[in-house]
Design an enzyme around this catalytic site. Structure first.
Site, PDB file in Angstrom:
ATOM      1  N   LYS A 104       0.834  -1.211   0.000  1.00 49.17           N
ATOM      2  CA  LYS A 104       0.000   0.000   0.000  1.00 49.17           C
ATOM      3  C   LYS A 104       0.868   1.261   0.000  1.00 49.17           C
ATOM      4  CE  LYS A 104      -2.044  -1.154   3.876  1.00 49.17           C
ATOM      5  NZ  LYS A 104      -1.366  -2.442   4.132  1.00 49.17           N
ATOM      6  N   ARG A 144      -9.754   0.849   8.359  1.00 49.00           N
ATOM      7  CA  ARG A 144      -9.296  -0.514   8.640  1.00 49.00           C
ATOM      8  C   ARG A 144     -10.341  -1.314   9.390  1.00 49.00           C
ATOM      9  NH1 ARG A 144      -3.424   0.356   8.595  1.00 49.00           N
ATOM     10  NH2 ARG A 144      -2.400  -1.617   8.927  1.00 49.00           N
ATOM     11  N   ARG A 197      11.820  -5.817   4.601  1.00 48.45           N
ATOM     12  CA  ARG A 197      11.541  -4.380   4.514  1.00 48.45           C
ATOM     13  C   ARG A 197      12.461  -3.584   5.449  1.00 48.45           C
ATOM     14  NH1 ARG A 197       5.706  -1.877   5.381  1.00 48.45           N
ATOM     15  NH2 ARG A 197       5.801  -3.065   7.333  1.00 48.45           N
ATOM     16  N   ARG A 210      11.282  -2.128  11.132  1.00 51.33           N
ATOM     17  CA  ARG A 210      10.190  -1.759  12.036  1.00 51.33           C
ATOM     18  C   ARG A 210      10.010  -2.845  13.086  1.00 51.33           C
ATOM     19  NH1 ARG A 210       5.122   0.112   8.349  1.00 51.33           N
ATOM     20  NH2 ARG A 210       4.028  -1.301   9.758  1.00 51.33           N
ATOM     21  N   ARG A 264      -0.556  -9.474  13.034  1.00 56.02           N
ATOM     22  CA  ARG A 264      -1.108  -8.421  12.162  1.00 56.02           C
ATOM     23  C   ARG A 264      -1.968  -9.028  11.054  1.00 56.02           C
ATOM     24  NH1 ARG A 264       4.152  -5.551  10.390  1.00 56.02           N
ATOM     25  NH2 ARG A 264       2.818  -4.258   9.085  1.00 56.02           N
TER      26      ARG A 264
END
Ligand code: AP5
Length: 210
Positions: free
Chosen positions: A13, A88, A123, A156, A167
């Site tokens: 996203k 969300r 990431r 992160r 998640r």
């Protein structure tokens, strides 16, 4: 043009929101980035959100809805915006409707759970400006350094495997029902997000132009 980007954690996203923002000249509004900024600055919102974001749970609706109300009232949103990570929950989508916001397109970036784990473990994000990279799929020009601002790239906290599993569970339970919500409005477009960043961008921009 007012666009919502839906998709699992790590679906891409944020990556696609940056590209759309550059192409259409409208701002990317990432609730995740806003909350992480608030955390860094030690503000009230940051303190309220800390335990949720670090454990992969959703921050309470009322906190996030207030963040969005303030952000979309800003001048740079006058010609449109891209919502990255909001809504969300059904309650957040209903709050957006109550604000009188007419959304033009809802793009669901579709990536299977099996691909998500490798996306998130590789990431790296800039600790200064929040830009996102990948060790394999979107490398910075210099290892560990942000192309945009020269900041340091870090992992992160919520990208560690155990939190990623939580998640994904939260996504399937609380966010995925939004697909049905927006399908009913006729504004939902599915973008296959498994290929390269560039191919996904082509598909995303094509869906916007349709
Ligand atoms: P948030 O920051 O929004 O995280 P997320 O939705 O989990 O999404 P991510 O940022 O992890 O992934 P992304 O889809 O943007 O993927 P990216 O482009 O980086 O939210 C974090 C937390 O904040 C939540 O858990 C919650 O606590 C809180 N929060 C935020 N909004 C909230 C809300 N509305 N309500 C309540 N709580 C909220 O891509 C991932 C990686 O893959 C990158 O390394 C990228 O380079 C790579 N990649 C991207 N596309 C491709 C591709 N096509 N091929 C190969 N690699 C790719």
């Amino acid at each position: 043009m007012k666009i919502i980007l839906l998709g699992a954690p790590g679906a891409g996203k944020g990556t696609q929101a940056e590209k759309i923002s550059d192409t259409l000249g409208i701002p990317q509004i990432s609730t995740g980035n806003i909350i992480r900024e608030a955390l860094k600055s030690g503000s009230e919102v940051g303190l309220q959100a800390k335990s949720y974001i670090e454990s992969g749970k959703l921050v309470p609706d009322e906190v996030v809805i207030d963040i969005i109300k303030d952000r979309i009232a800003k001048e740079d949103c006058a010609n449109g915006f891209i919502l990255d990570g909001f809504p969300r929950t059904i309650a957040q989508a209903e709050a957006l409707d109550k604000m009188g916001i007419i959304i033009d397109k809802v793009l669901d970036i579709d990536v299977p759970d099996a691909v998500i784990a490798s996306r998130l473990s590789g990431r790296r994000v800039c600790e200064s400006c929040g830009s996102s990279y990948h060790l394999e799929f979107k490398k910075p020009a210099v290892d560990g350094v942000c192309d945009k601002c020269g900041g340091t790239l870090i992992q992160r906290k919520d990208d560690h495997p155990a939190t990623v599993a939580d998640r994904l569970k939260v996504y399937h339970e609380q966010t995925e029902p939004l697909k049905e919500y927006y399908k009913k409005t006729g504004k939902l477009y599915t973008v296959e997000g498994q290929d390269s960043v560039e191919d996904t961008t082509i598909r995303t921009l094509r869906a916007i132009a349709e």
